[in-house]
Design a protein around this motif. Structure first.
Motif, PDB file in Angstrom:
ATOM      1  N   GLU A   3       0.857  -1.185   0.000  1.00 37.83           N
ATOM      2  CA  GLU A   3       0.000   0.000   0.000  1.00 37.83           C
ATOM      3  C   GLU A   3       0.895   1.238   0.000  1.00 37.83           C
ATOM      4  O   GLU A   3       1.788   1.367   0.844  1.00 37.83           O
ATOM      5  CB  GLU A   3      -0.892   0.020   1.251  1.00 37.83           C
ATOM      6  CG  GLU A   3      -1.878  -1.143   1.327  1.00 37.83           C
ATOM      7  CD  GLU A   3      -2.650  -1.125   2.632  1.00 37.83           C
ATOM      8  OE1 GLU A   3      -2.720  -0.041   3.251  1.00 37.83           O
ATOM      9  OE2 GLU A   3      -3.169  -2.174   3.028  1.00 37.83           O
ATOM     10  N   PRO A   4       0.677   2.154  -0.956  1.00 39.70           N
ATOM     11  CA  PRO A   4       1.549   3.329  -1.046  1.00 39.70           C
ATOM     12  C   PRO A   4       1.686   4.093   0.263  1.00 39.70           C
ATOM     13  O   PRO A   4       2.780   4.549   0.614  1.00 39.70           O
ATOM     14  CB  PRO A   4       0.872   4.189  -2.132  1.00 39.70           C
ATOM     15  CG  PRO A   4       0.123   3.212  -2.954  1.00 39.70           C
ATOM     16  CD  PRO A   4      -0.340   2.138  -2.014  1.00 39.70           C
ATOM     17  N   ARG A   5       0.595   4.222   1.016  1.00 39.19           N
ATOM     18  CA  ARG A   5       0.661   5.026   2.244  1.00 39.19           C
ATOM     19  C   ARG A   5       1.547   4.372   3.302  1.00 39.19           C
ATOM     20  O   ARG A   5       2.044   5.040   4.187  1.00 39.19           O
ATOM     21  CB  ARG A   5      -0.742   5.256   2.803  1.00 39.19           C
ATOM     22  CG  ARG A   5      -1.527   6.264   1.996  1.00 39.19           C
ATOM     23  CD  ARG A   5      -2.636   6.907   2.829  1.00 39.19           C
ATOM     24  NE  ARG A   5      -3.089   8.147   2.220  1.00 39.19           N
ATOM     25  CZ  ARG A   5      -2.508   9.317   2.412  1.00 39.19           C
ATOM     26  NH1 ARG A   5      -1.437   9.408   3.171  1.00 39.19           N
ATOM     27  NH2 ARG A   5      -2.979  10.402   1.839  1.00 39.19           N
ATOM     28  N   ARG A   6       1.701   3.065   3.206  1.00 42.28           N
ATOM     29  CA  ARG A   6       2.513   2.371   4.201  1.00 42.28           C
ATOM     30  C   ARG A   6       3.967   2.208   3.762  1.00 42.28           C
ATOM     31  O   ARG A   6       4.828   1.892   4.555  1.00 42.28           O
ATOM     32  CB  ARG A   6       1.906   0.996   4.496  1.00 42.28           C
ATOM     33  CG  ARG A   6       0.498   1.061   5.073  1.00 42.28           C
ATOM     34  CD  ARG A   6      -0.028  -0.325   5.376  1.00 42.28           C
ATOM     35  NE  ARG A   6       0.784  -0.997   6.385  1.00 42.28           N
ATOM     36  CZ  ARG A   6       0.842  -2.312   6.553  1.00 42.28           C
ATOM     37  NH1 ARG A   6       0.148  -3.101   5.754  1.00 42.28           N
ATOM     38  NH2 ARG A   6       1.592  -2.833   7.492  1.00 42.28           N
ATOM     39  N   PHE A   7       4.205   2.394   2.463  1.00 43.53           N
ATOM     40  CA  PHE A   7       5.560   2.282   1.941  1.00 43.53           C
ATOM     41  C   PHE A   7       6.443   3.386   2.523  1.00 43.53           C
ATOM     42  O   PHE A   7       5.995   4.511   2.714  1.00 43.53           O
ATOM     43  CB  PHE A   7       5.523   2.392   0.418  1.00 43.53           C
ATOM     44  CG  PHE A   7       6.873   2.314  -0.247  1.00 43.53           C
ATOM     45  CD1 PHE A   7       7.408   1.098  -0.618  1.00 43.53           C
ATOM     46  CD2 PHE A   7       7.595   3.466  -0.508  1.00 43.53           C
ATOM     47  CE1 PHE A   7       8.645   1.027  -1.236  1.00 43.53           C
ATOM     48  CE2 PHE A   7       8.824   3.410  -1.122  1.00 43.53           C
ATOM     49  CZ  PHE A   7       9.352   2.178  -1.490  1.00 43.53           C
ATOM     50  N   PHE A   8       7.695   3.071   2.788  1.00 44.11           N
ATOM     51  CA  PHE A   8       8.591   4.127   3.272  1.00 44.11           C
ATOM     52  C   PHE A   8      10.015   3.911   2.801  1.00 44.11           C
ATOM     53  O   PHE A   8      10.444   2.798   2.479  1.00 44.11           O
ATOM     54  CB  PHE A   8       8.555   4.240   4.796  1.00 44.11           C
ATOM     55  CG  PHE A   8       9.078   3.031   5.536  1.00 44.11           C
ATOM     56  CD1 PHE A   8      10.426   2.872   5.799  1.00 44.11           C
ATOM     57  CD2 PHE A   8       8.196   2.056   5.978  1.00 44.11           C
ATOM     58  CE1 PHE A   8      10.901   1.770   6.487  1.00 44.11           C
ATOM     59  CE2 PHE A   8       8.659   0.948   6.670  1.00 44.11           C
ATOM     60  CZ  PHE A   8      10.014   0.800   6.924  1.00 44.11           C
ATOM     61  N   LEU A   9      10.732   5.012   2.716  1.00 45.52           N
ATOM     62  CA  LEU A   9      12.163   5.030   2.437  1.00 45.52           C
ATOM     63  C   LEU A   9      12.855   5.614   3.655  1.00 45.52           C
ATOM     64  O   LEU A   9      12.391   6.617   4.215  1.00 45.52           O
ATOM     65  CB  LEU A   9      12.471   5.898   1.220  1.00 45.52           C
ATOM     66  CG  LEU A   9      11.935   5.432  -0.140  1.00 45.52           C
ATOM     67  CD1 LEU A   9      11.924   6.600  -1.118  1.00 45.52           C
ATOM     68  CD2 LEU A   9      12.798   4.315  -0.679  1.00 45.52           C
ATOM     69  N   THR A  10      13.952   5.016   4.061  1.00 44.17           N
ATOM     70  CA  THR A  10      14.696   5.520   5.214  1.00 44.17           C
ATOM     71  C   THR A  10      16.163   5.684   4.851  1.00 44.17           C
ATOM     72  O   THR A  10      16.771   4.780   4.272  1.00 44.17           O
ATOM     73  CB  THR A  10      14.571   4.577   6.417  1.00 44.17           C
ATOM     74  OG1 THR A  10      13.202   4.496   6.822  1.00 44.17           O
ATOM     75  CG2 THR A  10      15.386   5.090   7.598  1.00 44.17           C
ATOM     76  N   CYS A  11      16.703   6.829   5.176  1.00 40.30           N
ATOM     77  CA  CYS A  11      18.123   7.105   4.984  1.00 40.30           C
ATOM     78  C   CYS A  11      18.804   7.018   6.346  1.00 40.30           C
ATOM     79  O   CYS A  11      18.382   7.679   7.301  1.00 40.30           O
ATOM     80  CB  CYS A  11      18.308   8.490   4.376  1.00 40.30           C
ATOM     81  SG  CYS A  11      20.015   8.914   4.031  1.00 40.30           S
ATOM     82  N   VAL A  12      19.838   6.185   6.435  1.00 38.24           N
ATOM     83  CA  VAL A  12      20.532   5.945   7.701  1.00 38.24           C
ATOM     84  C   VAL A  12      22.008   6.268   7.524  1.00 38.24           C
ATOM     85  O   VAL A  12      22.652   5.780   6.590  1.00 38.24           O
ATOM     86  CB  VAL A  12      20.384   4.475   8.156  1.00 38.24           C
ATOM     87  CG1 VAL A  12      21.056   4.268   9.510  1.00 38.24           C
ATOM     88  CG2 VAL A  12      18.927   4.074   8.215  1.00 38.24           C
ATOM     89  N   SER A  13      22.530   7.079   8.421  1.00 42.58           N
ATOM     90  CA  SER A  13      23.947   7.422   8.374  1.00 42.58           C
ATOM     91  C   SER A  13      24.660   6.877   9.609  1.00 42.58           C
ATOM     92  O   SER A  13      24.159   7.005  10.722  1.00 42.58           O
ATOM     93  CB  SER A  13      24.129   8.950   8.310  1.00 42.58           C
ATOM     94  OG  SER A  13      25.498   9.285   8.448  1.00 42.58           O
ATOM     95  N   GLY A  14      25.806   6.267   9.407  1.00 42.65           N
ATOM     96  CA  GLY A  14      26.637   5.821  10.524  1.00 42.65           C
ATOM     97  C   GLY A  14      27.724   6.807  10.856  1.00 42.65           C
ATOM     98  O   GLY A  14      28.602   6.520  11.679  1.00 42.65           O
ATOM     99  N   GLU A  15      27.677   7.981  10.214  1.00 42.70           N
ATOM    100  CA  GLU A  15      28.708   8.988  10.429  1.00 42.70           C
ATOM    101  C   GLU A  15      28.410   9.787  11.693  1.00 42.70           C
ATOM    102  O   GLU A  15      27.305  10.302  11.862  1.00 42.70           O
ATOM    103  CB  GLU A  15      28.764   9.954   9.237  1.00 42.70           C
ATOM    104  CG  GLU A  15      28.978   9.273   7.903  1.00 42.70           C
ATOM    105  CD  GLU A  15      30.387   8.734   7.766  1.00 42.70           C
ATOM    106  OE1 GLU A  15      31.332   9.511   7.934  1.00 42.70           O
ATOM    107  OE2 GLU A  15      30.523   7.528   7.500  1.00 42.70           O
ATOM    108  N   ALA A  16      29.386   9.889  12.582  1.00 41.29           N
ATOM    109  CA  ALA A  16      29.230  10.688  13.806  1.00 41.29           C
ATOM    110  C   ALA A  16      29.675  12.116  13.543  1.00 41.29           C
ATOM    111  O   ALA A  16      30.570  12.376  12.746  1.00 41.29           O
ATOM    112  CB  ALA A  16      30.050  10.082  14.931  1.00 41.29           C
TER     113      ALA A  16
END
Length: 380
Positions: free
Chosen positions: A35-48
């Motif tokens: 379902e489009p409304r439930r779809f998500f993209l997440t950007c995760v950075s390990g840089e401190a």
């Protein structure tokens, strides 16, 4: 199949910037949610950040859709961003399937590295064999558009949004249309698409082609330096020689496997939900591109590896010796007294052997280029 000569394309706008050491930046696409409304993209950075605390003074992440090539109608309600500090950001709340088709990017790190993801419609007429193809300078790149819903019309290939080639519908081979590009050069990199004539662009197969700036096993301004031999499908960066490791592996040569469900340069991140990394696409800085997580394969990354295979997209094949068994996430699991990539080393043979990088380890914290046959065929 069509065979095209060397390519001369317009300057490519879709190469990730790269400054200094490899940036720990991952763009996750959750393909489990239809379902489009439930779809998500997440950007995760390990840089401190440079200040006190993990997020202090760290440049904020950006997560956006790029409509320069794949143009779709503007969503009725723009998706919203959810930010968790400066090291994680999520885009969710798409209103309809057409909102999802296209090029998304995550920008982060001190050098503002850009990680790209190309989303295809699950109901498209044509689907890409792989979302990302990473090859070496001078290689032959082969893009395969798989027939999902057959139409007896010609297929138009485009490169970076511009007309490139036409294939007659009779030229499909085993349910796929092939575009073969010999002797590719870095300017050939970019977004490619295959579309049935007069069909909606939303039904296209979208690909991203990444061409390393050097031939196989080489890096540096003049491509004179030798890559370290990245393992488990890791890709040698053509500018600094570092291995960009697939999700689920870490180490200078990607020699260590993270525990199941972990990713990041130090295995510090954990896949969300109770299904582990099932149904997630991982996109990493160039020249790696995108793949399923370790142990998974398929267009929606929901198929477990078949017996004897492991790693990202299940591209690697176990060749375990001395009673070792194949784990689809980490490779050969060795019985007591044996170790090594294939359980080929015993405690006795290891005495005096200082090459710790060849020993297979599994750690919590811890494709294209020169690996053995059991490690796939990396571009370096």
């Amino acid at each position: 199949m069509v065979w095209l000569g060397p390519l001369l394309l317009l300057p490519n706008l879709f190469l990730a910037s790269h400054v200094g050491a490899a940036v720990d930046l991952t763009l996750l696409a959750d393909l489990r949610l239809v379902e489009p409304r439930r779809f998500f993209l997440t950007c995760v950075s390990g840089e401190a950040g440079p200040g006190r605390g993990a997020d202090a003074w760290a440049p904020p992440l950006l997560l956006e859709k790029d409509d320069r090539i794949v143009r779709t109608p503007r969503p009725a309600q723009p998706p919203h961003l959810v930010r968790n500090g400066s090291r994680r950001i999520t885009l969710r709340g798409f209103s309809q399937p057409s909102d999802l088709v296209g090029v998304f990017s995550c920008v982060g790190g001190a050098g503002r590295t850009r990680v790209l993801y190309v989303h295809n419609s699950p109901g498209a007429h044509l689907l890409p064999d792989k979302v990302t193809h990473t090859v070496n300078k001078g290689d032959t790149a082969v893009l395969a558009a798989l027939v999902h819903k057959e139409k007896q019309t010609d297929v138009i290939w485009k490169s970076n949004g511009s007309y490139f080639y036409t294939l007659d519908w009779h030229e499909a081979q085993d349910g796929r249309f092939l575009l073969q590009l010999p002797n590719v050069q870095p300017p050939s990199s970019g977004i490619y698409s295959a579309t049935y004539l007069e069909a909606s662009p939303l039904g296209s197969a979208f690909f991203r082609l990444i061409v390393r700036g050097c031939g196989a096993g080489r890096w540096g301004p003049d491509c004179t330096k030798e890559c370290p031999g990245c393992l488990h499908g890791g890709v040698c960066h053509d500018l600094d020689g570092e291995c960009v490791c697939p999700p689920g592996f870490t180490g200078t040569r990607c020699e260590q496997a993270c525990r199941e469900g972990r990713f990041g340069q130090s295995c510090q991140e954990q896949c969300p939900g109770t299904s582990g990394c099932r149904g997630l696409t991982f996109c990493l800085p160039d020249p790696y591109g995108c793949s399923c997580g370790s142990g998974w394969r398929g267009h929606q990354c929901q198929e477990a590896c078949t017996p004897g295979h492991f790693g990202a997209d299940c591209r690697l094949q176990c060749q375990c010796q001395n009673g070792g068994t194949c784990d689809r996430f980490s490779g050969c699991v060795c019985p007591s007294g044996w170790h090594g990539m294939h359980c080929e080393k015993s405690a006795l043979s290891d005495r005096g052997d200082g090459d710790a990088s060849a020993k297979m380890q599994v750690t919590d914290q811890g494709h294209p280029g020169g690996a053995s046959a059991s490690q796939g065929a990396p571009a370096c």
